[in-house]
Design an enzyme around this catalytic site. Sequence first.
Site, short mmCIF file in Angstrom:
data_model
loop_
_atom_site.label_atom_id
_atom_site.label_comp_id
_atom_site.label_asym_id
_atom_site.label_seq_id
_atom_site.Cartn_x
_atom_site.Cartn_y
_atom_site.Cartn_z
N SER A 61 0.83 -1.19 0.00
CA SER A 61 0.00 0.00 0.00
C SER A 61 0.88 1.26 0.00
O SER A 61 1.67 1.46 -0.92
CB SER A 61 -0.95 -0.03 1.19
N ASP A 80 -9.89 -3.25 -6.37
CA ASP A 80 -9.39 -2.55 -5.19
C ASP A 80 -9.95 -1.14 -5.13
O ASP A 80 -9.64 -0.30 -5.99
CB ASP A 80 -7.86 -2.52 -5.23
N HIS A 114 -8.08 -4.81 -1.39
CA HIS A 114 -6.88 -4.08 -0.98
C HIS A 114 -6.13 -4.90 0.07
O HIS A 114 -6.60 -5.09 1.18
CB HIS A 114 -7.27 -2.71 -0.40
#
Length: 412
Positions: free
Chosen positions: A220, A346, A375
């Site tokens: 991320s 996502d 995600h």
Amino acid sequence: MISLDFNFNILTRDLSHYLENQVKVGLFGSGVGLSLVLGFSAAYTCYYLLSVAKKPQLISGGKKFYQFLREQCPVVSETYYPTFWCWESRIQTLLRPFVTAKPGVIYRNELIKAADGGQISLDWFDNDDSLSHPEPATRPTVLLLPGLTGTSRESYILHMVQQSRDLGYRCVVFNNRGVSGETLLTPRTYCAANTEDLETVIKHIQMTNEAAPIMAAGVSMGGMMLANYLGRKGRETCLKGVVVFSAGWDVFECTASLEKPLDRFLFNSYLTSCLQASVHRHRPVLEKCYDIDHVMKAKTIREFDARFTSIMFGYPTNDDYYHDASPVHRLKYVQVPMLCLNAADDVFSPSHAIPVEAVKQNPNLALLITCHGGHIGFLEGLWPRQSTYMDRVFKQFAQAVIEQGSGLNDLS
């Protein structure tokens, strides 16, 4: 598909016949209810196999990197079977922290000094019991970068440490300033655009074990920071390879997606509160420079960044910060092999913002896109406790970079 449908029809017919005659339950005292359940199950299975379980899309700017991944990382060519009862994006994202196991890992913590007088917390897993790499001086090192508010204790980080341990590698987790319990010595935290702390950490790792090869993995925001670092450094880095998971490539698109009503409720507000909690813990040192009361009233990540992050790092506006933090603008400068895994569903990194065309222009880049996964989800198997698709991609790519790295020389 004819044989598949035929087998499902036979299975449904035979089971229905058996249950109707042997089990007196269901609608009107017969097996009709069970027949409906079996019919639905067969239909759902067909839908799952035809529409949900699919092979990922592998995109690369060069044939050499593409072929290397196909040969050394078979997972990139395999069908990804998301957990059949939770393949939807938001469910995968929400459930991963709760359903995946947290392997037991004992870290050795190290605090290193930053140029501004602050301190950076590193959590080492030395893996001194490594059989494949018993010599510490040459034991390969994997640098791990967690997400926005993550630490070395996140399940996805622990899983990568476990995978590295199985390979015989050493791991070190770079915890962003102020998130892992250490004292904040200066009024500065972190952001995706600024890579000074990451540069300090990489130099420290290299000096600590000069003969050991180093690769990195970012998740991320950690992946965004890694991509921005590589874009700035070009070939001037000791990293042999990088893998990035669920990165947000265009911050404007990411924040816009997270501001949609449902996603704001499920994710945006929670992450904003986590960021504010970190600020509150370090209020005594931060309130000397920033309006903390104003920061604590932010309702979204965008408002938090406008009131805190962009000001801290000296950007004229929050839009200037978001442009600088977006890795998509630096991908053309990356000179180190980098594999990027994103899920098309996502909500943190919407599919239309995944930089397919930019990747096609750089032979050092490869992009792996799954239809599902959410995600940092990528759950697979009936009960996804031990391993995810993301874990398998990490393990195979890490091993390929360390053990077969010569195949990545001169990708251009």
